[in-house]
Design an enzyme around this catalytic site. Structure first.
Site, PDB file in Angstrom:
ATOM      1  N   HIS A  69       3.465   2.746  72.180  1.00  0.00           N
ATOM      2  CA  HIS A  69       2.719   1.749  72.905  1.00  0.00           C
ATOM      3  C   HIS A  69       3.726   0.514  72.533  1.00  0.00           C
ATOM      4  CE1 HIS A  69      -0.600  -0.673  74.469  1.00  0.00           C
ATOM      5  NE2 HIS A  69      -0.066  -1.697  73.976  1.00  0.00           N
ATOM      6  N   GLU A  70       3.767  -0.026  71.492  1.00  0.00           N
ATOM      7  CA  GLU A  70       4.644  -1.153  71.223  1.00  0.00           C
ATOM      8  C   GLU A  70       6.195  -0.842  71.539  1.00  0.00           C
ATOM      9  OE1 GLU A  70       3.233  -3.912  70.610  1.00  0.00           O
ATOM     10  OE2 GLU A  70       1.432  -2.916  70.155  1.00  0.00           O
ATOM     11  N   HIS A 101       6.154  -1.773  75.342  1.00  0.00           N
ATOM     12  CA  HIS A 101       6.452  -3.179  75.424  1.00  0.00           C
ATOM     13  C   HIS A 101       7.711  -3.553  75.247  1.00  0.00           C
ATOM     14  CE1 HIS A 101       2.208  -4.566  76.084  1.00  0.00           C
ATOM     15  NE2 HIS A 101       1.877  -3.869  75.065  1.00  0.00           N
TER      16      HIS A 101
END
Ligand code: CO
Length: 496
Positions: free
Chosen positions: A260-261, A264
């Site tokens: 997820h990160e 980003h």
């Protein structure tokens, strides 16, 4: 120097201050010793003050007004000026007294929230939150006239978003997703107990780095550290930091926070470095930011193909705990759908009920149709209605999220928007990238990253979220793409 170069110089100075604060914030969450907290707060507040002065200076305002009528500028330059002028005018609407009052109330509310959550006592938090909600209602008025007062807050995270559009979107979530999850609930459940055996910390850390590397995260322009809540931050597109959290008894936390990160971070690393400090060098909105993390996490990371290749790596790393498990068992385990109380650990379908509930509550609070004292009951009845759950305590209910204590009303919907944009973008990527899924199966995600760089990252904030979505997929955000994705995937997973 001409006016536009002057403007660039001023914007970059403001960015320098903001990113210097970001470094201090990052350090505070990762390495700062406890005694550093007091002076750190002071340093951050000083920098915020300097930043605000620069961002609201008469000099900048005059320059922006002059440039806004300059017809010799390129289209990109014009859009930068328009965006900066809007931000400037919005910033000017706040009086110093209001900013100070808000910031003081937020820090008091945050402290009382921490205590209230720890002691499971909503009444410790309620008086501060009431004050904060009152200020947020005032803020809506101060920002101008909107079709719905909540629009003003929503726009701080998702520029251009409207309450009316979200109401339509979430009505679809309600009517389609609720029914779909009910169909899954009556089916036999898949097993995931092996995810909670022993998983060595150091090995998890190494594996997380490997997953990031595979995605194309540039370690020459970033690094990973540990923090209690995983996050991504950046000081330019050339220095984008991620953090993760490792739980030796739950393999999920590291895997999903890394991917997820990482999503980003790829977005931030892909923003054009030469546009530093300008809107054209920034992300579009939180919803678009979240589309990048969710696309990697859900559309790629939670797919069968992705683990066809990567499960070997996982099993070699944790041969003991994953003995006798194959990649299909693993795929089923990571895609279990089950209504639960806590948003951050929800599955990718019921997650949106958590957001829907928060959206309905925030909207009602801001328009004044409910008050802070009504929150626990209102919350609990919504959890019963949408998720069929009895909330055992406020700590596991209305007190679970940090957002409201920070005054972040209007933030939650961007999480759902992110997933819905992700589904729409990924559907388009499958059409445009030949053999995308078979490349992912081979562990090659580079064609996907190149596509995202081309379609999303390199544009910065040139397009609004809606324009970007149309430019990529030929239409506005359409919930159908998420439902199609969910239907195809979970029909197979649960033999619906
Ligand atoms: Co995110």
């Amino acid at each position: 120097m001409n006016n536009y170069s002057n403007y660039k110089g001023m914007m970059r100075k403001i960015a320098d201050i903001q990113y210097a604060s970001a470094v201090l914030n990052w350090d505070q969450e990762t390495f700062m010793p406890p005694k550093g907290a007091t002076f750190r707060a002071q340093q951050l507040s000083t920098l915020a003050g300097i930043g605000h002065e620069l961002a609201t200076s008469k000099e900048l305002g005059d320059l922006l007004n002059t440039l806004s009528t300059d017809v010799s500028l390129s289209e990109k330059e014009k859009r930068n000026i328009k965006q900066s002028l809007k931000n400037y005018n919005d910033n000017k609407k706040y009086t110093t007294e209001f900013v100070q009052e808000l910031s003081k109330t937020i820090s008091e509310t945050f402290q009382s929230w921490q205590k209230a959550k720890e002691e499971n006592n909503f009444s410790l938090y309620a008086p501060n939150l009431e004050k904060l909600v009152k200020l947020k209602r005032e803020e809506c008025k101060l920002l101008g006239t909107f079709a719905h007062p909540y629009d003003a807050l929503l726009n701080q995270y998702e520029p251009g978003a409207k309450t009316a559009d979200l109401e339509i979107l979430f009505a679809d979530v309600r009517s389609q997703l609720v029914a779909f999850v009910k169909k899954i609930a009556v089916k036999p459940q898949n097993k995931d107990s092996f995810m909670y055996l022993q998983y060595n910390k150091t090995k998890q850390w190494e594996l997380g780095l490997e997953l990031l590397k595979q995605m194309g995260y540039d370690f020459e322009a970033g690094r990973q550290d540990a923090s209690s809540h995983p996050f991504t931050t950046n000081f330019s597109s050339q220095d984008v930091r991620v953090t993760t959290r490792i739980n030796e008894k739950d393999l999920n936390e590291m895997i999903w926070s890394c991917i997820h990160e990482g999503g980003h971070a790829l977005y931030e690393q892909g923003l054009p470095a030469e546009e530093y400090g300008l809107p054209s060098g920034e992300y579009v909105s939180l919803g678009i930011h979240e589309s990048q993390s969710r696309l990697w996490e859900n559309n790629v990371g939670r797919s069968l193909g992705y683990w066809k290749n990567n499960f070997k790596l996982l099993q070699n790393t944790f041969s003991e705990s994953l003995k006798g498990i194959n990649f299909e068992d693993f795929y089923k385990a990571m895609n279990i759908v089950k209504p639960s109380l806590i948003r951050t650990s929800a599955d990718e379908l019921t997650y949106h009920f958590h957001v829907l509930i928060r959206f309905e509550i925030e909207k009602a609070l801001i328009e004044g149709s409910i008050e802070v004292k009504d929150l626990p009951n209102y919350w609990n009845s919504k959890y019963k209605e949408y998720l069929g759950l009895d909330v055992p305590s406020d700590s596991k209910g209305v007190l679970q999220d940090i957002h409201w204590s920070h005054g972040s009303f209007g933030y939650f919907p961007t999480y759902s928007l992110g997933s819905f944009y992700a589904a729409q973008f990924f559907a388009q990527a499958k059409k445009e990238i030949k053999g995308l899924e078979s490349e992912i199966e081979k562990g090659n995600t580079k064609p996907l990253l190149d596509w995202l760089r081309e379609k999303v990252h390199r544009h910065g904030k040139f397009y609004s979220a809606e324009e970007l979505c149309i430019a990529i997929s030929g239409e506005k955000l359409n919930f159908k793409y998420f439902m199609d994705y969910a239907a195809a995937k979970y029909t197979a997973l649960y033999n619906l």
